[in-house]
Design a protein around this motif. Structure first.
Motif, PDB file in Angstrom:
ATOM      1  N   TRP A  54       1.127   6.280  13.083  1.00 58.65           N
ATOM      2  CA  TRP A  54       0.435   5.539  12.035  1.00 58.65           C
ATOM      3  C   TRP A  54      -1.046   5.352  12.362  1.00 58.65           C
ATOM      4  O   TRP A  54      -1.888   5.321  11.464  1.00 58.65           O
ATOM      5  CB  TRP A  54       1.141   4.226  11.686  1.00 58.65           C
ATOM      6  N   LYS A  55      -1.373   5.305  13.653  1.00 59.51           N
ATOM      7  CA  LYS A  55      -2.788   5.183  14.022  1.00 59.51           C
ATOM      8  C   LYS A  55      -3.551   6.487  13.763  1.00 59.51           C
ATOM      9  O   LYS A  55      -4.724   6.451  13.385  1.00 59.51           O
ATOM     10  CB  LYS A  55      -2.923   4.727  15.473  1.00 59.51           C
ATOM     11  N   ALA A  56      -2.886   7.631  13.939  1.00 64.22           N
ATOM     12  CA  ALA A  56      -3.516   8.911  13.593  1.00 64.22           C
ATOM     13  C   ALA A  56      -3.716   9.004  12.081  1.00 64.22           C
ATOM     14  O   ALA A  56      -4.751   9.485  11.610  1.00 64.22           O
ATOM     15  CB  ALA A  56      -2.666  10.074  14.105  1.00 64.22           C
ATOM     16  N   LYS A  73       2.397  -0.338   7.602  1.00 67.67           N
ATOM     17  CA  LYS A  73       2.955  -0.069   6.273  1.00 67.67           C
ATOM     18  C   LYS A  73       1.855   0.144   5.235  1.00 67.67           C
ATOM     19  O   LYS A  73       1.995   0.989   4.349  1.00 67.67           O
ATOM     20  CB  LYS A  73       3.910  -1.183   5.843  1.00 67.67           C
ATOM     21  N   LYS A  74       0.767  -0.588   5.336  1.00 72.30           N
ATOM     22  CA  LYS A  74      -0.340  -0.396   4.394  1.00 72.30           C
ATOM     23  C   LYS A  74      -1.015   0.959   4.607  1.00 72.30           C
ATOM     24  O   LYS A  74      -1.425   1.612   3.658  1.00 72.30           O
ATOM     25  CB  LYS A  74      -1.355  -1.531   4.508  1.00 72.30           C
ATOM     26  N   ALA A  78      -1.071   3.859   1.744  1.00 71.42           N
ATOM     27  CA  ALA A  78      -2.340   4.429   1.285  1.00 71.42           C
ATOM     28  C   ALA A  78      -2.339   5.946   1.458  1.00 71.42           C
ATOM     29  O   ALA A  78      -2.855   6.676   0.600  1.00 71.42           O
ATOM     30  CB  ALA A  78      -3.514   3.792   2.040  1.00 71.42           C
ATOM     31  N   TRP A  79      -1.763   6.440   2.547  1.00 72.13           N
ATOM     32  CA  TRP A  79      -1.679   7.888   2.794  1.00 72.13           C
ATOM     33  C   TRP A  79      -0.797   8.543   1.724  1.00 72.13           C
ATOM     34  O   TRP A  79      -1.123   9.604   1.209  1.00 72.13           O
ATOM     35  CB  TRP A  79      -1.119   8.120   4.199  1.00 72.13           C
ATOM     36  N   ILE A  97       9.381   2.527  10.518  1.00 68.66           N
ATOM     37  CA  ILE A  97       8.616   1.352  10.971  1.00 68.66           C
ATOM     38  C   ILE A  97       9.536   0.141  11.093  1.00 68.66           C
ATOM     39  O   ILE A  97       9.461  -0.618  12.073  1.00 68.66           O
ATOM     40  CB  ILE A  97       7.424   1.073  10.027  1.00 68.66           C
ATOM     41  N   ASP A  98      10.420  -0.034  10.120  1.00 71.28           N
ATOM     42  CA  ASP A  98      11.388  -1.139  10.198  1.00 71.28           C
ATOM     43  C   ASP A  98      12.281  -0.995  11.435  1.00 71.28           C
ATOM     44  O   ASP A  98      12.521  -1.977  12.142  1.00 71.28           O
ATOM     45  CB  ASP A  98      12.248  -1.200   8.935  1.00 71.28           C
TER      46      ASP A  98
END
Length: 135
Positions: A54-56, A73-74, A78-79, A97-98
């Motif tokens: 998610w950071k990439a 999650k945001k 957005a992606w 993520i959950d």
């Protein structure tokens, strides 16, 4: 290549390898405590790899779309909304993520093993994400 993307790619290669190991075959030859340790290692590698994933995406989102989100999650939403993910992968990333969040608070072996069983699918999902990041 961005350092985060490189780290994600390397972690993903390791996670993908681990998820393909035939644990049932190993269980026939190894102590069950060692199998448990391997499953815990896979879960830890998943947590680490998903964090890098998610950071990439966050970096790519900022560079390609000019969008700066903060939470996993945001960022994923957005992606997806920017057209980089199909809906099925978007929903699967939210589920991943959950599951990552649950791993920090699981004390039930059955629930833990259910998440571990999903790790091969999550590794394949992150491989597809990685392909979108490398375009």
């Amino acid at each position: 290549m961005d350092v985060r993307l490189k780290a994600f790619t390397e972690a993903l290669e390791s996670l993908s390898y681990l998820t393909e190991v035939d644990m049932a075959a190993l269980a026939a030859h190894l102590d069950k405590r060692l199998i448990d340790a391997l499953d815990n290692g896979k879960a830890q590698k998943f947590e680490y790899t998903l964090e890098l994933c998610w950071k990439a995406i966050k970096v790519a989102l900022k560079e390609q779309e000019g969008i700066d989100e903060a939470s996993p999650k945001k960022v994923v939403k957005a992606w997806y909304l920017a057209g980089h993910l199909p809906e099925d992968d978007y929903l699967a990333l939210l589920a991943a993520i959950d599951d990552r969040n649950k791993l920090s608070h699981i004390y039930d072996a059955e629930e833990f093993m259910a998440i571990v069983a999903r790790l091969p699918a999550y590794a394949r999902l992150m491989q597809r994400v990685n392909e979108t990041l490398n375009c």
